[in-house]
Design a protein around this motif. Structure first.
Motif, short mmCIF file in Angstrom:
data_model
loop_
_atom_site.label_atom_id
_atom_site.label_comp_id
_atom_site.label_asym_id
_atom_site.label_seq_id
_atom_site.Cartn_x
_atom_site.Cartn_y
_atom_site.Cartn_z
N GLN A 50 -1.45 -7.08 -7.85
CA GLN A 50 -1.27 -7.03 -9.34
C GLN A 50 -2.49 -6.40 -9.88
OE1 GLN A 50 -1.26 -11.47 -10.19
NE2 GLN A 50 0.83 -11.76 -9.37
N ALA A 51 -3.57 -6.57 -9.38
CA ALA A 51 -4.67 -5.77 -10.21
C ALA A 51 -4.43 -4.13 -9.87
CB ALA A 51 -6.01 -6.16 -9.61
N ARG A 52 -4.03 -3.57 -9.02
CA ARG A 52 -3.96 -2.20 -8.84
C ARG A 52 -2.63 -1.95 -9.50
NH1 ARG A 52 -7.10 -0.03 -4.80
NH2 ARG A 52 -8.34 -1.71 -3.49
N ALA A 53 -1.71 -2.77 -9.36
CA ALA A 53 -0.25 -2.34 -10.19
C ALA A 53 -0.61 -2.19 -11.94
CB ALA A 53 0.48 -3.39 -10.21
N ARG A 54 -1.79 -3.02 -12.29
CA ARG A 54 -2.16 -3.02 -13.75
C ARG A 54 -2.92 -1.62 -13.78
NH1 ARG A 54 -3.16 -8.62 -13.09
NH2 ARG A 54 -5.30 -8.37 -12.56
N ASP A 55 -3.69 -1.20 -13.00
CA ASP A 55 -4.49 0.08 -12.93
C ASP A 55 -3.40 1.09 -12.83
OD1 ASP A 55 -6.92 1.58 -12.68
OD2 ASP A 55 -5.80 2.17 -10.95
N LEU A 56 -2.39 1.09 -12.27
CA LEU A 56 -1.61 2.13 -12.22
C LEU A 56 -0.70 2.12 -13.34
CD1 LEU A 56 -0.11 2.25 -8.65
CD2 LEU A 56 -1.20 3.92 -9.41
N GLU A 57 -0.41 1.12 -14.04
CA GLU A 57 0.36 0.96 -15.39
C GLU A 57 -0.44 1.65 -16.52
OE1 GLU A 57 1.44 -3.04 -15.76
OE2 GLU A 57 2.93 -3.00 -14.12
N ASP A 109 0.83 -1.24 0.00
CA ASP A 109 -0.16 0.07 -0.01
C ASP A 109 0.82 1.39 0.10
OD1 ASP A 109 -2.22 -1.54 -0.07
OD2 ASP A 109 -2.69 -1.23 2.16
N THR A 110 1.86 1.23 0.68
CA THR A 110 2.85 2.30 0.63
C THR A 110 3.50 2.70 -0.65
OG1 THR A 110 3.21 2.03 3.03
CG2 THR A 110 4.92 3.40 1.79
N ASN A 111 4.13 1.72 -1.33
CA ASN A 111 4.44 1.78 -2.32
C ASN A 111 3.50 2.18 -3.60
OD1 ASN A 111 7.14 1.08 -1.57
ND2 ASN A 111 6.65 -1.06 -2.11
N ARG A 112 2.16 1.82 -3.45
CA ARG A 112 1.37 2.21 -4.48
C ARG A 112 0.92 3.51 -4.23
NH1 ARG A 112 -2.04 -1.42 -3.36
NH2 ARG A 112 -3.64 -0.49 -2.03
N ARG A 113 0.82 4.01 -3.01
CA ARG A 113 0.54 5.37 -2.68
C ARG A 113 1.48 6.23 -3.28
NH1 ARG A 113 -1.51 3.06 2.34
NH2 ARG A 113 0.28 3.83 3.48
N ARG A 114 2.89 5.83 -3.06
CA ARG A 114 3.76 6.79 -3.59
C ARG A 114 3.70 6.93 -5.23
NH1 ARG A 114 8.90 4.20 -0.17
NH2 ARG A 114 8.28 5.24 1.87
N ARG A 115 3.55 5.65 -5.95
CA ARG A 115 3.43 5.68 -7.28
C ARG A 115 2.16 6.73 -7.55
NH1 ARG A 115 3.31 0.00 -9.99
NH2 ARG A 115 2.90 1.23 -11.70
N ARG A 116 0.99 6.55 -7.01
CA ARG A 116 -0.39 7.34 -7.22
C ARG A 116 -0.13 8.73 -7.04
NH1 ARG A 116 -3.84 4.72 -4.15
NH2 ARG A 116 -3.60 6.23 -2.36
N ARG A 117 0.79 9.13 -5.86
CA ARG A 117 0.95 10.49 -5.64
C ARG A 117 1.74 11.08 -6.84
NH1 ARG A 117 1.44 9.21 -0.21
NH2 ARG A 117 3.62 8.98 -0.32
N LEU A 118 2.74 10.49 -7.36
CA LEU A 118 3.54 10.76 -8.51
C LEU A 118 2.65 11.00 -9.67
CD1 LEU A 118 6.33 11.51 -9.73
CD2 LEU A 118 6.64 8.91 -10.11
N LEU A 119 2.01 9.98 -10.08
CA LEU A 119 1.08 10.02 -11.19
C LEU A 119 0.26 11.28 -10.97
CD1 LEU A 119 -0.34 6.62 -12.04
CD2 LEU A 119 0.63 8.08 -13.55
#
Length: 317
Positions: free
Chosen positions: A201-208, A13-23
């Motif tokens: 994986q599902a959320r990573a695909r959404d971020l990608e 969740d921490t890594n995903r939040r960082r990527r999402r904030r960057l996006l």
């Protein structure tokens, strides 16, 4: 050191939040850039309309017996109007709750903690109570109360030691409970880990997908911004020409408002102003993007034609 499901989920969740904030930061920067370019282009259109076209048409209305084509209808550009300087943005799709997490959660409820071990012990006890036989050969299901309980525990004792005994039987039942609870926790943890991985994986695909969309917007935005700047330059050039020629045109009409009395030179001056007016309306109405957000070929042709015609015009008097 092994990472438990809770720690794993926290890290993911921490890594995903960082990527999402960057996006989100990149998307916000793009939005601000688009808004700035839209405002600049809209300002150029408004200036051409207010400072050149309207004053010219006010003077033109005073001219009598004009046998040229009527000026094209125009509307004043809206202050906050959209001018199409951004590719069409796809709708965002929320990531659904994953099946893996649902399964893991269900198992956690169904098998979790001491309940699974207790259920296993109770189930084993009921089976022997229903189908086992006491050491005397009597079916245990024919016994009642303490006699049935003692016979059941002794049955487990015989299976463990060969000689029987209620104490040994109670130890067997206790091991069944403990072992089953441990196995159940292992199963729950395994399903939770699988669920977390599926969810990751599902959320990573959404971020990608979002990252790919941002890259496409950035690539398309550069070309659109360049086209917008070309459009601004042409609009400013048309405004400059019209405003620069307007004083002499106004003096011409004030000196004589009857077009029928003009010689070829004065008629050419009127025709030049009419040409500039028509060209300005064409450029103002030209869309930069189509309904799908793609840059139009028409806008490139209109800009190139307007620049060529501006260069070819006769010098001002």
């Amino acid at each position: 050191m092994a990472i438990g499901p809770a720690d794993m989920r926290k890290l993911v969740d921490t890594n995903r939040r960082r990527r999402r904030r960057l996006l989100e930061s990149q998307e916000e920067e793009l939005d601000q850039r688009v808004a700035k370019e839209n405002a600049a282009l809209q300002k150029a259109r408004q200036a051409l309309h207010d400072e050149a076209l309207i004053p010219f048409r006010d003077v033109l209305q005073r001219l009598k017996h004009v046998d040229l084509i009527e000026p094209a209808a125009i509307e004043r550009p809206a202050v906050d109007g959209e001018v199409g300087l951004e590719p069409r943005r796809p709708r965002r799709s929320a990531v659904p709750v994953t099946a893996g997490l649902l399964v893991g959660g269900t198992l956690a409820i169904a098998l979790g903690s001491p309940l699974a071990g207790q259920a296993a012990r109770s189930g084993a006890y009921r089976v022997v109570r229903s189908f086992g036989r006491a050491s005397t050969g009597t079916a245990i299901n024919r016994l009642h109360g303490a006699a049935a309980r003692n016979a059941t525990e002794a049955w487990f004792g015989r299976r463990a030691t060969g000689t029987g005994g209620r104490a040994a039987g109670r130890m067997v039942l206790s091991r069944i409970e403990t072992t089953t609870a441990d196995l159940s926790r292992d199963v729950v943890v395994k399903f939770q880990i699988q669920g977390f991985e599926y969810d990751r994986q599902a959320r990573a695909r959404d971020l990608e997908r979002r990252e790919r969309t941002v890259r496409e917007r950035q690539d398309g935005q550069a070309a659109l911004n360049e086209r917008g700047k070309d459009m601004q330059r042409v609009l400013q050039g048309l405004r400059s020409e019209l405003v620069g020629r307007l004083p002499s045109f106004t003096a011409l009409v004030e000196a004589c408002d009857d077009f029928a009395q003009y010689d070829s030179r004065r008629r050419a001056g009127v025709a030049a102003m009419m040409e500039l007016d028509s060209l300005a309306v064409t450029v103002m109405k030209c869309p930069i993007t189509d309904a799908e957000g793609r840059m139009t070929e028409e806008s490139g042709r209109v800009i190139a034609d307007a620049e060529a015609r501006l260069l070819a015009m006769e010098p001002r008097n």
